[in-house]
Design a protein around this motif. Structure first.
Motif, PDB file in Angstrom:
ATOM      1  N   VAL A 140      18.291 -93.441  11.672  1.00 36.54           N
ATOM      2  CA  VAL A 140      18.668 -92.038  12.605  1.00 36.54           C
ATOM      3  C   VAL A 140      18.355 -91.234  11.791  1.00 36.54           C
ATOM      4  CG1 VAL A 140      20.742 -91.202  13.706  1.00 36.54           C
ATOM      5  CG2 VAL A 140      20.470 -93.716  13.696  1.00 36.54           C
ATOM      6  N   HIS A 141      17.812 -90.036  12.214  1.00 39.02           N
ATOM      7  CA  HIS A 141      17.378 -88.800  11.377  1.00 39.02           C
ATOM      8  C   HIS A 141      18.624 -88.149  11.044  1.00 39.02           C
ATOM      9  CE1 HIS A 141      15.353 -85.248  10.094  1.00 39.02           C
ATOM     10  NE2 HIS A 141      14.095 -86.019  10.377  1.00 39.02           N
ATOM     11  N   GLU A 142      18.538 -87.711   9.911  1.00 34.03           N
ATOM     12  CA  GLU A 142      19.939 -87.002   9.032  1.00 34.03           C
ATOM     13  C   GLU A 142      20.411 -85.728   9.687  1.00 34.03           C
ATOM     14  OE1 GLU A 142      16.262 -85.626   6.527  1.00 34.03           O
ATOM     15  OE2 GLU A 142      16.933 -87.536   7.638  1.00 34.03           O
ATOM     16  N   VAL A 143      19.303 -85.043  10.401  1.00 32.66           N
ATOM     17  CA  VAL A 143      19.385 -83.701  10.971  1.00 32.66           C
ATOM     18  C   VAL A 143      20.436 -83.911  11.951  1.00 32.66           C
ATOM     19  CG1 VAL A 143      18.706 -81.838  12.151  1.00 32.66           C
ATOM     20  CG2 VAL A 143      17.345 -82.615  10.104  1.00 32.66           C
ATOM     21  N   ILE A 144      20.292 -84.801  12.729  1.00 34.17           N
ATOM     22  CA  ILE A 144      21.134 -84.988  13.968  1.00 34.17           C
ATOM     23  C   ILE A 144      22.635 -85.687  13.560  1.00 34.17           C
ATOM     24  CG2 ILE A 144      21.575 -86.624  16.109  1.00 34.17           C
ATOM     25  CD1 ILE A 144      18.494 -86.604  16.264  1.00 34.17           C
ATOM     26  N   THR A 145      22.627 -86.415  12.766  1.00 31.71           N
ATOM     27  CA  THR A 145      23.999 -87.076  12.147  1.00 31.71           C
ATOM     28  C   THR A 145      24.690 -86.013  11.496  1.00 31.71           C
ATOM     29  OG1 THR A 145      22.901 -87.925  10.360  1.00 31.71           O
ATOM     30  CG2 THR A 145      23.186 -89.428  12.324  1.00 31.71           C
ATOM     31  N   THR A 146      24.091 -85.223  10.622  1.00 27.18           N
ATOM     32  CA  THR A 146      24.834 -84.328   9.826  1.00 27.18           C
ATOM     33  C   THR A 146      25.232 -83.105  10.623  1.00 27.18           C
ATOM     34  OG1 THR A 146      22.720 -83.108   9.113  1.00 27.18           O
ATOM     35  CG2 THR A 146      23.627 -84.780   7.682  1.00 27.18           C
ATOM     36  N   ILE A 147      24.596 -82.805  11.636  1.00 29.12           N
ATOM     37  CA  ILE A 147      25.163 -81.848  12.779  1.00 29.12           C
ATOM     38  C   ILE A 147      26.496 -82.418  13.437  1.00 29.12           C
ATOM     39  CG2 ILE A 147      24.706 -80.632  14.786  1.00 29.12           C
ATOM     40  CD1 ILE A 147      21.631 -80.236  13.925  1.00 29.12           C
TER      41      ILE A 147
END
Length: 353
Positions: A140-147
């Protein structure tokens, strides 16, 4: 000139410098168009942050969380990850530091203060661990999860404050003196500014980031995985474990940034209706600092100086403080458009032959 272009490190150094110059020039043009004096505006900023102790202290104070959030973003960048969750990691670190300070207020300062900072780092690390695990295990791309983790952090900390630490003014109680980073000596030295001992923590953190990435075997692995995960896996490195570790360390830096706000600048935490912005500013600071420890410090100094200096700029030159935000945005724009600056420098190199 030829020597500059042949030196790749010096050539890369020119890009943020030129970005800052272009941002300041563009800001000056906007001031002229809107009827303000850019020379007086910039002079007032320089005078206040270098020659007025209060503004000097406030500038260094504002640098502290910017350096730490910049280090968090830079560490992830160096390992091939984009941590946009610094804001959320900062919030959970802030809350944890304040909660530990209040909950264990009877402990001596030599024990409680390090304990609160370490707890904040652990909270930020846990908040970074989650997107790191999702990236490593499920791709899962970290940009999506961190947001998404930013919003979870915002509302979780709000809930915990309302439920367990609420006092008047929609805030927690103030931390006891044994958990405070404030200093009467620094306050008197800077004529009443909120400068605190957190600047030492920020400098130590910068050294720690440099040491981990460039002086340890694990740091080499982290940078290798970020540069080429497939080659690193072929070389026998555990790519997934390094991804998780990188996000956890990045989150730890962000958690400490929150501790500096909770134990130093404010010494409490309020119920937030929105993000405070320091974590997002860290992205710009890291970009401007070329993802290096020393660069992050200088980038944070520039941003803090502009923000704090804008107060005197408004009173002396009459320029609205919002214009400083435009200048900062322009600097970020030129840094993000570094490929254009690089193209111009290459054209200049060819033209000089």
């Amino acid at each position: 000139m030829k020597r500059i272009f042949n030196n790749n490190r010096l050539f890369s150094f020119l890009i943020p410098v030129i970005s800052v110059i272009l941002g300041l020039l563009a800001g000056a043009i906007i001031m002229l168009i809107t009827g303000y004096n850019p020379l007086l505006a910039y002079q007032s900023i320089i005078h206040s942050i270098f020659f007025e102790p209060y503004y000097s202290g406030e500038t260094i104070r504002a640098m502290i969380p910017l350096v730490l959030s910049g280090l968090a973003v830079a560490f992830a960048f160096r390992t091939g990850l984009f941590n946009i969750g610094v804001e959320g990691q900062l919030l959970v670190g802030w809350f944890t530091a304040v909660a530990v300070g209040i909950g264990f207020g009877d402990l001596p300062k030599a024990v409680l203060l390090p304990l609160a900072i370490i707890a904040a780092a652990l909270a930020g690390a846990i908040w970074g661990f989650v997107p790191g695990f999702l990236k490593a295990r499920f791709k899962v791309h970290e940009v999506i999860t961190t947001i998404m983790m930013n919003y979870i952090a915002l509302h979780v900390t709000n809930y915990l404050i309302r439920t367990y630490l609420y006092t008047q003014g929609e805030r927690t109680p103030s931390v006891p003196e044994s958990a405070s980073l404030s200093s009467k000596f620094l306050m008197d030295l800077t004529q009443g500014s909120r400068l605190h001992w957190g600047f030492i923590v920020a400098l130590i953190a910068a050294v720690i980031m440099w040491f981990i990435l460039w002086k340890t075997t694990k740091g080499y692995e982290l940078r290798s995985v970020g540069f080429n995960p497939n080659a690193s896996k072929y070389a026998g490195m555990n790519v997934n474990r390094n991804v998780i570790l990188s996000m956890a360390i990045s989150g730890a830096f962000a958690g400490v940034a929150g501790a500096m706000e909770g134990l130093g600048t404010y010494q409490y935490m309020t119920i937030n209706s929105t993000f405070i912005g320091i974590g997002f500013d860290g992205i710009a600071v890291a970009l401007l600092g070329l993802n290096t420890s020393i660069g992050v410090i200088f980038g944070a100094a520039l941003f803090a100086g502009l923000k704090i200096g804008s107060i005197s700029m408004q009173s002396i030159a009459g320029v609205p403080t919002d214009l400083v935000q435009i200048i900062i945005a322009l600097i970020i724009f030129f840094v993000a458009s570094s490929y254009l600056i690089r193209w111009l420098l290459v054209r200049l190199k060819k033209g000089g032959k």
